[in-house]
Scaffold this motif. Structure first.
Motif, PDB file in Angstrom:
ATOM      1  N   GLU A 167       0.824  -1.216   0.000  1.00 15.63           N
ATOM      2  CA  GLU A 167       0.000   0.000   0.000  1.00 15.63           C
ATOM      3  C   GLU A 167       0.860   1.269   0.000  1.00 15.63           C
ATOM      4  O   GLU A 167       0.869   2.040   0.963  1.00 15.63           O
ATOM      5  N   PRO A 168       1.595   1.506  -1.092  1.00 16.54           N
ATOM      6  CA  PRO A 168       2.530   2.641  -1.139  1.00 16.54           C
ATOM      7  C   PRO A 168       1.886   4.010  -1.096  1.00 16.54           C
ATOM      8  O   PRO A 168       2.578   5.005  -0.881  1.00 16.54           O
ATOM      9  N   THR A 169       0.559   4.098  -1.289  1.00 19.29           N
ATOM     10  CA  THR A 169      -0.098   5.410  -1.281  1.00 19.29           C
ATOM     11  C   THR A 169      -0.889   5.674   0.001  1.00 19.29           C
ATOM     12  O   THR A 169      -1.592   6.678   0.094  1.00 19.29           O
ATOM     13  N   THR A 170      -0.771   4.784   0.994  1.00 20.09           N
ATOM     14  CA  THR A 170      -1.511   4.955   2.246  1.00 20.09           C
ATOM     15  C   THR A 170      -1.164   6.292   2.909  1.00 20.09           C
ATOM     16  O   THR A 170       0.001   6.683   2.978  1.00 20.09           O
ATOM     17  N   ASP A 201      -7.036   1.142  -3.612  1.00 18.63           N
ATOM     18  CA  ASP A 201      -7.988   1.751  -4.545  1.00 18.63           C
ATOM     19  C   ASP A 201      -8.008   0.933  -5.834  1.00 18.63           C
ATOM     20  O   ASP A 201      -7.025   0.896  -6.580  1.00 18.63           O
ATOM     21  N   LEU A 202      -9.137   0.292  -6.114  1.00 21.14           N
ATOM     22  CA  LEU A 202      -9.229  -0.559  -7.302  1.00 21.14           C
ATOM     23  C   LEU A 202      -9.037   0.236  -8.586  1.00 21.14           C
ATOM     24  O   LEU A 202      -8.443  -0.258  -9.551  1.00 21.14           O
ATOM     25  N   ASN A 203      -9.516   1.469  -8.632  1.00 23.54           N
ATOM     26  CA  ASN A 203      -9.353   2.280  -9.834  1.00 23.54           C
ATOM     27  C   ASN A 203      -7.885   2.618 -10.092  1.00 23.54           C
ATOM     28  O   ASN A 203      -7.468   2.763 -11.246  1.00 23.54           O
ATOM     29  N   GLN A 204      -7.101   2.750  -9.040  1.00 20.54           N
ATOM     30  CA  GLN A 204      -5.661   2.943  -9.227  1.00 20.54           C
ATOM     31  C   GLN A 204      -5.020   1.667  -9.763  1.00 20.54           C
ATOM     32  O   GLN A 204      -4.110   1.713 -10.600  1.00 20.54           O
ATOM     33  N   CYS A 256     -14.513   1.706 -11.798  1.00 25.65           N
ATOM     34  CA  CYS A 256     -15.742   1.294 -11.126  1.00 25.65           C
ATOM     35  C   CYS A 256     -16.313   2.439 -10.295  1.00 25.65           C
ATOM     36  O   CYS A 256     -15.559   3.237  -9.726  1.00 25.65           O
ATOM     37  N   VAL A 257     -17.635   2.494 -10.246  1.00 27.34           N
ATOM     38  CA  VAL A 257     -18.335   3.479  -9.423  1.00 27.34           C
ATOM     39  C   VAL A 257     -19.299   2.717  -8.522  1.00 27.34           C
ATOM     40  O   VAL A 257     -20.402   2.358  -8.947  1.00 27.34           O
ATOM     41  N   PRO A 258     -18.902   2.428  -7.276  1.00 29.81           N
ATOM     42  CA  PRO A 258     -19.808   1.711  -6.371  1.00 29.81           C
ATOM     43  C   PRO A 258     -20.991   2.591  -6.000  1.00 29.81           C
ATOM     44  O   PRO A 258     -20.842   3.799  -5.821  1.00 29.81           O
TER      45      PRO A 258
END
Length: 266
Positions: A167-170, A201-204, A256-258
């Motif tokens: 998780e490098p962007t946490t 983030d799945l979109n990332q 994706c847009v949940p």
């Protein structure tokens, strides 16, 4: 080039006799970016840390260049694979240069001083991550985005062809998240580094990864390119949400847009 330098075979991982990952068989494409995705507690970080030799499996094995990673020495593995944990901490009063220089330890014998060659590599790592101007600053004085770049510079100074990141962007804001991900993309494209990362983030993941491993309860449920696995059923199975799948009009990347949690049935 070996298409898959890293593989797992029947890998089982447990904590306090509780099995969290069972019979894991995955292959990591060489020279690509692979993202591990899944809900919180799905086992993403546990799998990443075990593949990187930081955790010992209960059974099965991780193969690195055809040999069990557990049979290879720490120094041998450290020359091939660098690992950046989630939210790493540096000792107080440590300068950026000193931290990045730690990346040279696998290549040294005993407590030898930094050589001219080491210094060249350290400088190159800082230039690559745009942190050279920070070399005299204390790490604990930097912003979150600057610190993350410095830690990546330390990993680059190890001069490994494989880079693992948890998780490098946490804890980074949106601009710094993109900054770090663009850097990883550049390292992959220009230096052909194999990058394996846990992504929240799945979109990332769909934007930056060539290969996605979607994990549920320690088991990969879907493996493939973003186009292969990005669908409504996967989002429901892995994340427990109903979502729309959209195509970015600029580049065709799937996003994706949940919009709701699915109704539970008895």
């Amino acid at each position: 080039m070996n298409e898959y330098r890293i593989k797992t075979e029947q890998l089982c991982i447990s904590y306090d006799k509780t099995v969290v990952v069972e019979n894991l068989n995955v292959q990591i494409p060489t020279g690509k970016i692979t993202a591990l995705v899944g809900a919180n507690g799905s086992g993403k970080s546990t799998i990443l840390r075990t593949i990187a030799r930081l955790l010992s499996p209960q059974s099965g094995q991780v193969l690195l260049d055809g040999k069990s990673i557990q049979t290879q020495s720490v120094k041998e593995v450290s020359k091939k694979l660098a690992f950046l944990p989630q939210n790493p901490m540096a000792p107080e009063g440590l300068t950026v240069f000193d931290l990045v220089s730690f990346g040279r330890f696998p290549h040294k014998t005993g407590f030898k001083n930094i050589t001219d060659e080491d210094r060249e590599i350290i400088t190159w790592a800082m230039k690559t991550t745009n942190t050279l101007e920070l070399e005299s600053r204390f790490v604990d004085e930097l912003s979150g985005g600057q610190r993350q770049r410095v830690w990546i510079a330390m990993a680059l100074a190890q001069q490994t062809e494989i880079l693992f990141l948890d998780e490098p962007t946490t804890f980074l804001d949106m601009s710094h998240q993109l900054d770090v991900l663009e850097l990883l993309k550049k390292l992959n494209q220009e230096q052909h580094r194999t990058i394996v990362m846990v992504v929240h983030d799945l979109n990332q993941a769909t934007r930056y990864a060539h290969n996605i491993i979607a994990i549920r309860h320690g088991t990969p449920m879907c493996v493939g390119t973003p186009k292969d696995i990005m669908n409504k059923q996967m989002l429901k199975d892995i994340f427990g949400v109903d979502a729309e799948i959209l195509k970015d009009p600029r580049d065709g990347i799937l996003l994706c847009v949940p919009y709701r949690m699915p109704e539970k049935t008895d």
